[in-house]
Design an enzyme around this catalytic site. Structure first.
Site, PDB file in Angstrom:
ATOM      1  N   GLY A  11      14.276   4.614  -8.481  1.00  0.00           N
ATOM      2  CA  GLY A  11      15.153   3.569  -8.992  1.00  0.00           C
ATOM      3  C   GLY A  11      15.013   3.318 -10.491  1.00  0.00           C
ATOM      4  N   ASN A  12      13.788   3.426 -11.001  1.00  0.00           N
ATOM      5  CA  ASN A  12      13.584   3.122 -12.425  1.00  0.00           C
ATOM      6  C   ASN A  12      14.221   4.164 -13.347  1.00  0.00           C
ATOM      7  OD1 ASN A  12      11.639   5.092 -11.718  1.00  0.00           O
ATOM      8  ND2 ASN A  12      10.255   4.412 -13.341  1.00  0.00           N
ATOM      9  N   LYS A 128      17.629  -0.713   8.346  1.00  0.00           N
ATOM     10  CA  LYS A 128      17.857  -0.811   6.907  1.00  0.00           C
ATOM     11  C   LYS A 128      19.057  -1.708   6.595  1.00  0.00           C
ATOM     12  CE  LYS A 128      17.176   1.941   2.899  1.00  0.00           C
ATOM     13  NZ  LYS A 128      16.188   1.138   2.267  1.00  0.00           N
ATOM     14  N   LYS A 213      15.554   9.132   0.233  1.00  0.00           N
ATOM     15  CA  LYS A 213      15.670  10.187  -0.780  1.00  0.00           C
ATOM     16  C   LYS A 213      14.382  11.000  -0.944  1.00  0.00           C
ATOM     17  CE  LYS A 213      13.512   8.750  -4.883  1.00  0.00           C
ATOM     18  NZ  LYS A 213      12.654   7.741  -4.352  1.00  0.00           N
ATOM     19  N   LYS A 275       6.939   8.681   0.150  1.00  0.00           N
ATOM     20  CA  LYS A 275       6.607   9.643  -0.911  1.00  0.00           C
ATOM     21  C   LYS A 275       5.403  10.488  -0.517  1.00  0.00           C
ATOM     22  CE  LYS A 275       8.095   6.404  -4.459  1.00  0.00           C
ATOM     23  NZ  LYS A 275       9.513   6.626  -4.187  1.00  0.00           N
TER      24      LYS A 275
HETATM   25  P1  ADP Z   1      11.342   4.489  -6.023  1.00  0.00           P
HETATM   26  O1  ADP Z   1      12.592   3.799  -6.445  1.00  0.00           O
HETATM   27  O2  ADP Z   1      10.787   5.363  -7.104  1.00  0.00           O
HETATM   28  O3  ADP Z   1      11.448   5.184  -4.702  1.00  0.00           O
HETATM   29  P2  ADP Z   1       9.695   2.475  -4.697  1.00  0.00           P
HETATM   30  O4  ADP Z   1       9.669   1.072  -5.164  1.00  0.00           O
HETATM   31  O5  ADP Z   1      10.391   2.809  -3.428  1.00  0.00           O
HETATM   32  O6  ADP Z   1      10.234   3.352  -5.922  1.00  0.00           O
HETATM   33  O7  ADP Z   1       8.176   3.010  -4.539  1.00  0.00           O
HETATM   34  C1  ADP Z   1       7.252   2.974  -5.619  1.00  0.00           C
HETATM   35  C2  ADP Z   1       6.404   1.730  -5.563  1.00  0.00           C
HETATM   36  O8  ADP Z   1       5.485   1.786  -4.479  1.00  0.00           O
HETATM   37  C3  ADP Z   1       5.475   1.532  -6.736  1.00  0.00           C
HETATM   38  O9  ADP Z   1       6.159   0.990  -7.844  1.00  0.00           O
HETATM   39  C4  ADP Z   1       4.400   0.575  -6.171  1.00  0.00           C
HETATM   40  O10 ADP Z   1       4.715  -0.757  -6.486  1.00  0.00           O
HETATM   41  C5  ADP Z   1       4.514   0.746  -4.667  1.00  0.00           C
HETATM   42  N1  ADP Z   1       3.301   1.117  -3.946  1.00  0.00           N
HETATM   43  C6  ADP Z   1       3.053   0.746  -2.670  1.00  0.00           C
HETATM   44  N2  ADP Z   1       1.878   1.227  -2.234  1.00  0.00           N
HETATM   45  C7  ADP Z   1       1.339   1.931  -3.275  1.00  0.00           C
HETATM   46  C8  ADP Z   1       0.126   2.674  -3.431  1.00  0.00           C
HETATM   47  N3  ADP Z   1      -0.761   2.782  -2.454  1.00  0.00           N
HETATM   48  N4  ADP Z   1      -0.094   3.291  -4.632  1.00  0.00           N
HETATM   49  C9  ADP Z   1       0.807   3.182  -5.624  1.00  0.00           C
HETATM   50  N5  ADP Z   1       1.969   2.482  -5.531  1.00  0.00           N
HETATM   51  C10 ADP Z   1       2.236   1.867  -4.367  1.00  0.00           C
HETATM   52 MG    MG Z   2      11.899   4.206  -2.819  1.00  0.00          MG
END
Ligand code: ADP
Ligand code: MG
Length: 313
Positions: A11-12, A128, A213, A275
């Protein structure tokens, strides 16, 4: 030596609205072109949460304005629209960055359909939330007329919920491979792909679902035989005990370690968990494959082994 890399943008990398996206893609393009300049072959996938939300909301308003004329827009069509709109901004930002660095390379977006299994258990338990809030009357009408699944969302009104099934395969994979072989920078599987399933003959039907995604990028990386899957997000590394006093950032992770940490609940469902799961699946899909989770701005350093969390056997 140049690698074949699938980059999954979070998202960022795209921002939350039209002007934000315009600005965000410039930085995103820099990070991507850094890798192209080093001789890597790059295929780009991306999320679409805010964008598909915006499109769905706009299409809902359209239906509300004249229900006789406009039926509700299928979610699969909303995903297709989001791929087009995001691809448009990414193509332009990449084109400009490539030309500014004197690199002559075409960029193309593939509207990508991703096959899901209609028997996927996710369809029995849609979770969702998607689109605008509805009143009780509107929600009842949608349930009766269109078979929507609806939940009451913490007193704020009613919302449609959809399934998030696992991606099985990419319908346009051969086109994507051919374009990569021709030297193009390809944007594919936006928003996890347009979810479809096979009906009779060669017909594909759009599914009322959204595909994660991170999982779709993993399938894409396997199907283009990438060396590396890079998941770019808002954190530089994956942590255990995330956000706690004993938080520990990880440089490397084997699939077995990752499974243990998943079991222990270190990764939040819906954000870091998919992820890590996608990274493990890719790392185990063939010898020599590795995944990397890092910050968008650190992509180049991550590929050079200087930062990020690397997942490999
Ligand atoms: P994206 O849009 O890149 O998919 P998400 O918000 O879905 O981003 O996922 C990334 C976020 O997951 C990070 O910004 C962090 O806040 C969160 N997060 C949750 N658990 C963890 C973890 N164990 N280590 C690192 N980040 C984590
Ligand atoms: Mg995400």
């Amino acid at each position: 030596m140049g690698k074949r890399i699938v980059i999954a943008l979070g998202g960022n990398a795209l921002g939350n609205n039209l002007p934000e996206q315009m600005i965000a893609v410039k930085q995103t393009a820099k990070a991507i072109v850094d890798l192209i300049q080093e001789g890597h072959e790059v295929i780009i996938a991306h999320g679409n949460g805010p964008q598909v939300g915006m499109i769905q909301k706009a299409m809902t308003e359209l239906t509300r304005s004249d229900p006789e004329k406009y039926i509700p827009c299928p979610l699969s069509v909303c995903v297709a629209m989001s791929q087009g709109y995001i691809g448009y901004d990414l193509q332009n930002a990449l084109r400009e960055e490539l030309l500014d660095r004197g690199i002559n390379k075409g960029v193309a977006t593939v509207l990508t359909q991703v096959e899901v299994d209609p028997e996927d258990k996710a369809f029995q338990n849609p979770t969702k939330p998607i689109g605008a809030f509805m009143t009780k009357e509107e929600a009842d009408k949608m349930v009766a007329e269109r078979g929507y699944n609806v939940i009451e969302d913490a007193g704020r009104g009613y919302r449609r919920v959809v399934a998030s099934p696992k991606p099985q395969s990419i319908i346009e994979i051969q086109s994507i491979r051919d374009m990569v072989a021709a030297g193009l920078v390809v944007v594919a599987c936006g928003g996890g792909g347009i979810p479809v399933y096979k009906t009779e003959g060669h017909h594909l039907k759009g599914a009322a679902a959204v595909i994660d995604k991170d999982f779709a990028s993993c399938v894409l990386a396997q199907q283009v035989e990438a060396d590396t899957l890079i998941i770019l997000t808002a954190v530089e590394k994956v942590a255990i005990n995330f956000g706690k006093p004993d938080e520990k950032w990880l440089d490397e992770l084997t699939p077995d370690q990752a499974r243990q940490y998943i079991e222990e609940g270190h990764f939040a469902p819906g954000s870091m968990l998919p992820k890590v799961q996608a990274a493990v699946q890719f790392a185990e899909s063939a010898p020599g494959r590795s995944a990397l989770i890092t910050l968008l701005e650190k992509a180049k350093d991550g590929v050079a082994g200087k930062t990020g969390t690397a997942i490999h056997q």
